[in-house]
Design a protein around this motif. Structure first.
Motif, PDB file in Angstrom:
ATOM      1  N   ARG A  61       0.864  -1.180   0.000  1.00 12.93           N
ATOM      2  CA  ARG A  61       0.000   0.000   0.000  1.00 12.93           C
ATOM      3  C   ARG A  61       0.895   1.222   0.000  1.00 12.93           C
ATOM      4  O   ARG A  61       1.966   1.215   0.601  1.00 12.93           O
ATOM      5  CB  ARG A  61      -0.919   0.013   1.221  1.00 12.93           C
ATOM      6  N   TYR A  62       0.441   2.270  -0.655  1.00 13.33           N
ATOM      7  CA  TYR A  62       1.224   3.505  -0.773  1.00 13.33           C
ATOM      8  C   TYR A  62       0.379   4.674  -0.272  1.00 13.33           C
ATOM      9  O   TYR A  62      -0.816   4.751  -0.551  1.00 13.33           O
ATOM     10  CB  TYR A  62       1.606   3.751  -2.235  1.00 13.33           C
ATOM     11  N   ALA A  63       1.025   5.572   0.450  1.00 12.25           N
ATOM     12  CA  ALA A  63       0.369   6.807   0.874  1.00 12.25           C
ATOM     13  C   ALA A  63       1.341   7.964   0.704  1.00 12.25           C
ATOM     14  O   ALA A  63       2.489   7.875   1.136  1.00 12.25           O
ATOM     15  CB  ALA A  63      -0.065   6.713   2.334  1.00 12.25           C
ATOM     16  N   PRO A  64       0.904   9.041   0.047  1.00 15.82           N
ATOM     17  CA  PRO A  64       1.754  10.226  -0.020  1.00 15.82           C
ATOM     18  C   PRO A  64       1.885  10.813   1.378  1.00 15.82           C
ATOM     19  O   PRO A  64       0.885  11.051   2.044  1.00 15.82           O
ATOM     20  CB  PRO A  64       1.006  11.167  -0.960  1.00 15.82           C
ATOM     21  N   GLU A  72       5.325   6.933   1.339  1.00 14.72           N
ATOM     22  CA  GLU A  72       5.844   5.711   1.951  1.00 14.72           C
ATOM     23  C   GLU A  72       5.017   4.512   1.508  1.00 14.72           C
ATOM     24  O   GLU A  72       3.856   4.648   1.128  1.00 14.72           O
ATOM     25  CB  GLU A  72       5.786   5.817   3.477  1.00 14.72           C
ATOM     26  N   VAL A  73       5.632   3.344   1.615  1.00 17.81           N
ATOM     27  CA  VAL A  73       4.978   2.083   1.292  1.00 17.81           C
ATOM     28  C   VAL A  73       4.696   1.356   2.600  1.00 17.81           C
ATOM     29  O   VAL A  73       5.527   1.355   3.504  1.00 17.81           O
ATOM     30  CB  VAL A  73       5.870   1.239   0.358  1.00 17.81           C
ATOM     31  N   TYR A  74       3.527   0.748   2.670  1.00 17.01           N
ATOM     32  CA  TYR A  74       3.077   0.063   3.880  1.00 17.01           C
ATOM     33  C   TYR A  74       2.647  -1.366   3.544  1.00 17.01           C
ATOM     34  O   TYR A  74       2.210  -1.641   2.422  1.00 17.01           O
ATOM     35  CB  TYR A  74       1.901   0.821   4.501  1.00 17.01           C
ATOM     36  N   PRO A  75       2.738  -2.270   4.513  1.00 18.01           N
ATOM     37  CA  PRO A  75       2.347  -3.656   4.256  1.00 18.01           C
ATOM     38  C   PRO A  75       0.841  -3.788   4.025  1.00 18.01           C
ATOM     39  O   PRO A  75       0.050  -2.950   4.466  1.00 18.01           O
ATOM     40  CB  PRO A  75       2.770  -4.390   5.529  1.00 18.01           C
ATOM     41  N   TYR A  90       4.253  -1.266  12.820  1.00 18.05           N
ATOM     42  CA  TYR A  90       3.206  -0.335  12.400  1.00 18.05           C
ATOM     43  C   TYR A  90       2.101  -0.234  13.451  1.00 18.05           C
ATOM     44  O   TYR A  90       0.933  -0.079  13.127  1.00 18.05           O
ATOM     45  CB  TYR A  90       2.629  -0.772  11.045  1.00 18.05           C
ATOM     46  N   ALA A  91       2.495  -0.265  14.701  1.00 21.02           N
ATOM     47  CA  ALA A  91       1.527  -0.217  15.806  1.00 21.02           C
ATOM     48  C   ALA A  91       0.707   1.076  15.805  1.00 21.02           C
ATOM     49  O   ALA A  91      -0.435   1.088  16.261  1.00 21.02           O
ATOM     50  CB  ALA A  91       2.257  -0.374  17.136  1.00 21.02           C
ATOM     51  N   ASP A  92       1.274   2.149  15.272  1.00 22.75           N
ATOM     52  CA  ASP A  92       0.545   3.420  15.206  1.00 22.75           C
ATOM     53  C   ASP A  92      -0.460   3.439  14.058  1.00 22.75           C
ATOM     54  O   ASP A  92      -1.201   4.400  13.901  1.00 22.75           O
ATOM     55  CB  ASP A  92       1.514   4.593  15.042  1.00 22.75           C
ATOM     56  N   GLY A  93      -0.456   2.388  13.245  1.00 20.43           N
ATOM     57  CA  GLY A  93      -1.415   2.274  12.153  1.00 20.43           C
ATOM     58  C   GLY A  93      -0.856   2.669  10.804  1.00 20.43           C
ATOM     59  O   GLY A  93       0.257   3.166  10.681  1.00 20.43           O
ATOM     60  N   ILE A  94      -1.663   2.432   9.812  1.00 25.96           N
ATOM     61  CA  ILE A  94      -1.363   2.758   8.420  1.00 25.96           C
ATOM     62  C   ILE A  94      -2.240   3.967   8.066  1.00 25.96           C
ATOM     63  O   ILE A  94      -3.402   4.015   8.460  1.00 25.96           O
ATOM     64  CB  ILE A  94      -1.713   1.566   7.499  1.00 25.96           C
TER      65      ILE A  94
END
Length: 108
Positions: A61-64, A72-75, A90-94
């Protein structure tokens, strides 16, 4: 009459984020005549300050996060579900604006 619209041409999509639909269009049509041995190379940046052959990819997953064009890229959710270390990382979330992405990685 069909509601199906043809995908936009590669020319229409320059200097915008490339979707998998446009990439498929390029491979099936625009680049169809290129030899199978044609090397796929990624640029380090938009100014061409270094290049490296395309090596591998991942689904993520990608988020600007820094600007509309840099992020950044996320799982994926299923990766988080299966991997305790990733969940801790990623305990603080995506970010809520993270979208599915095909991430391409250079060789070097």
């Amino acid at each position: 009459m069909s509601d199906h619209q043809p995908p936009p041409s590669a020319e229409d999509e320059r200097d915008r984020p490339l979707t998998l639909t446009v990439l498929r269009q390029l491979v099936r049509h625009d680049w169809r005549a290129l030899p199978g041995t044609t090397l796929v190379v990624l640029s380090r940046d938009t100014e061409g300050n270094g290049y490296s052959p395309f090596s591998t990819y991942s689904n993520a997953r990608y988020a600007p996060t820094y600007s509309d064009e840099v992020g950044e890229v996320y799982p994926l959710p299923e990766e988080l579900e299966q991997d305790n270390e990733l969940r801790e990382l990623y305990a603080d979330g995506i970010p809520d604006n993270a979208v599915p992405a095909l991430v391409l990685y250079p060789l070097g």
